[in-house]
Design an enzyme around this catalytic site. Structure first.
Site, PDB file in Angstrom:
ATOM      1  CB  SER A 160      61.854  24.576 -80.115  1.00  0.00           C
ATOM      2  OG  SER A 160      63.246  24.307 -80.017  1.00  0.00           O
ATOM      3  CG  HIS A 161      65.094  25.582 -74.967  1.00  0.00           C
ATOM      4  ND1 HIS A 161      64.065  24.739 -74.631  1.00  0.00           N
ATOM      5  CD2 HIS A 161      65.638  25.995 -73.794  1.00  0.00           C
ATOM      6  CE1 HIS A 161      63.999  24.635 -73.316  1.00  0.00           C
ATOM      7  NE2 HIS A 161      64.948  25.387 -72.780  1.00  0.00           N
ATOM      8  CB  SER A 162      66.416  26.358 -81.321  1.00  0.00           C
ATOM      9  OG  SER A 162      66.552  26.661 -82.693  1.00  0.00           O
TER      10      SER A 162
END
Ligand SMILES: [Mg+2]
Lengths: 130, 221
Positions: free
Chosen positions: A11-13
């Site tokens: 994930s981007h996060s």
């Protein structure tokens, strides 16, 4: 015991990636290997090819690895990461075209039941289409 | 038409291009991020600046390599430093250039390799011209360079490349994005320039400027 398909959550996060991995572990316990990669190389939002490679390596077994991604760059960077693996491993890693959370949970359940890589992918990708 | 540069000057010209490109990216971080903020997630400037810093830091190492290896290595640095989709895309372009770099680097041979590299970027992003991406600059610019280099001077070909990059960027404004983060804003992407196309134009302009300045003496002949 037969080795099971491993999972990688991208994930981007890092919070999202870690959180989804936690949800998968809560369901499947120690039955399957799960790793996550989140955040860009500077620690901000984004994805990091090196972290994705390391995550795949950490759960790799001959049963293969199913990778779950969130948005565009996560997919492109995951594809790049797969290409950076040894050729022998590369063909046993798939990037699933499925929603991150639901796909990972469905894929994890399938993997925990002992299904092979193609069935794990199929279950994850088809879940929301049925 | 002669070589792009004398063989032992290849790496020096490459380094000048690298420095010019990185300088351009660092100077335009705010503008690139502002474009990305309008239709994406606002990180394009910062992402490419990370690549620029990584490349500038590695410049000495790169300069000790043969040009094809330096291009490949630069591509890998971009891939591992960016953190967004533009990393694999620009990285693929550089790696494709390095892998196919012609032994006899005439402008015509380089033009062919350049066009192939842009096709590799399209495959990496599973995208094509007209989808409001960097390809809207890269593809027409490479084509203009190849077409012009066949009939004219290097200077004219570089000018044609830069002109095509300019109009390619302008053409992204009325497009509706269907690829990348901008696809999520759909209709609202119309009316904004694509940040990837904008960074591609900056890079090509910087390279063209260096090649015009450094190569012209050999190349105009
Ligand atoms: Mg962005």
């Amino acid at each position: 015991m037969k080795t099971r398909v491993g999972l990688v959550i991208v994930s981007h996060s890092s919070d999202v990636a870690r959180g989804v991995a936690d949800m998968v572990r809560q369901m499947t316990g120690e039955e399957i290997a799960v790793a996550w990669a989140g955040g860009n190389p500077a620690g901000g939002l984004g994805t990091d090819v090196k972290k994705i490679v390391a995550a795949i390596e950490s759960v790799w077994s001959p049963a293969g690895v199913a990778v779950f991604v969130d948005l565009g760059g996560a997919e492109t960077n995951s594809e790049m990461a797969v290409e950076m693996l040894d050729a022998s491993k590369r063909e046993r890693v798939v990037i699933c075209n499925a929603p991150l959370v639901e796909g990972a949970i469905v894929g994890a359940a399938e993997a925990a039941s002992g299904s092979d890589l193609q069935h794990v992918r199929k279950a994850a990708e088809e879940f929301l289409r049925t | 038409m002669g070589r792009m540069s004398p063989p032992d000057g290849d790496i020096a010209v490459f380094l000048h291009c690298l420095q010019a490109v990185c300088g351009e990216l660092l100077a335009n971080e705010a503008e690139l991020s502002a474009l990305d903020r309008a239709i994406g997630d606002g990180d394009h400037g910062a992402n490419l600046c990370r690549a620029a810093h990584a490349l500038l830091e590695a410049a000495d190492d790169l300069s000790s390599l043969p040009l094809p290896k330096a291009l490949e290595r630069a591509g890998m640095l971009v891939v591992t430093s960016v953190g967004g989709a533009s990393g694999p895309l620009y990285g693929t372009m550089l790696m494709a250039l390095g892998r196919a770099w012609p032994q006899d680097a005439t402008a015509g041979a380089v033009a062919d390799v350049l066009e192939q590299a842009m096709e590799a970027v399209g495959r990496r992003g599973r995208s094509t011209v007209g989808e409001k991406t960097m390809l809207d600059v890269l593809v027409p610019a490479a084509r203009a360079f190849r077409e012009s280099v066949a009939s004219g001077s290097l200077g004219a070909a570089l000018q044609a490349m830069v002109d095509a990059a300019d109009s390619g960027l302008a053409a992204t404004r009325p497009m509706r994005a269907t690829k990348g983060r901008a696809a999520y804003v759909g209709e609202r992407s119309i009316g904004h320039l694509d940040p990837g196309a904008a960074s591609a134009r900056l890079c090509l302009r910087a390279v063209a400027r260096v090649l015009c300045e450094s190569g012209s003496k050999e190349l105009r002949s």
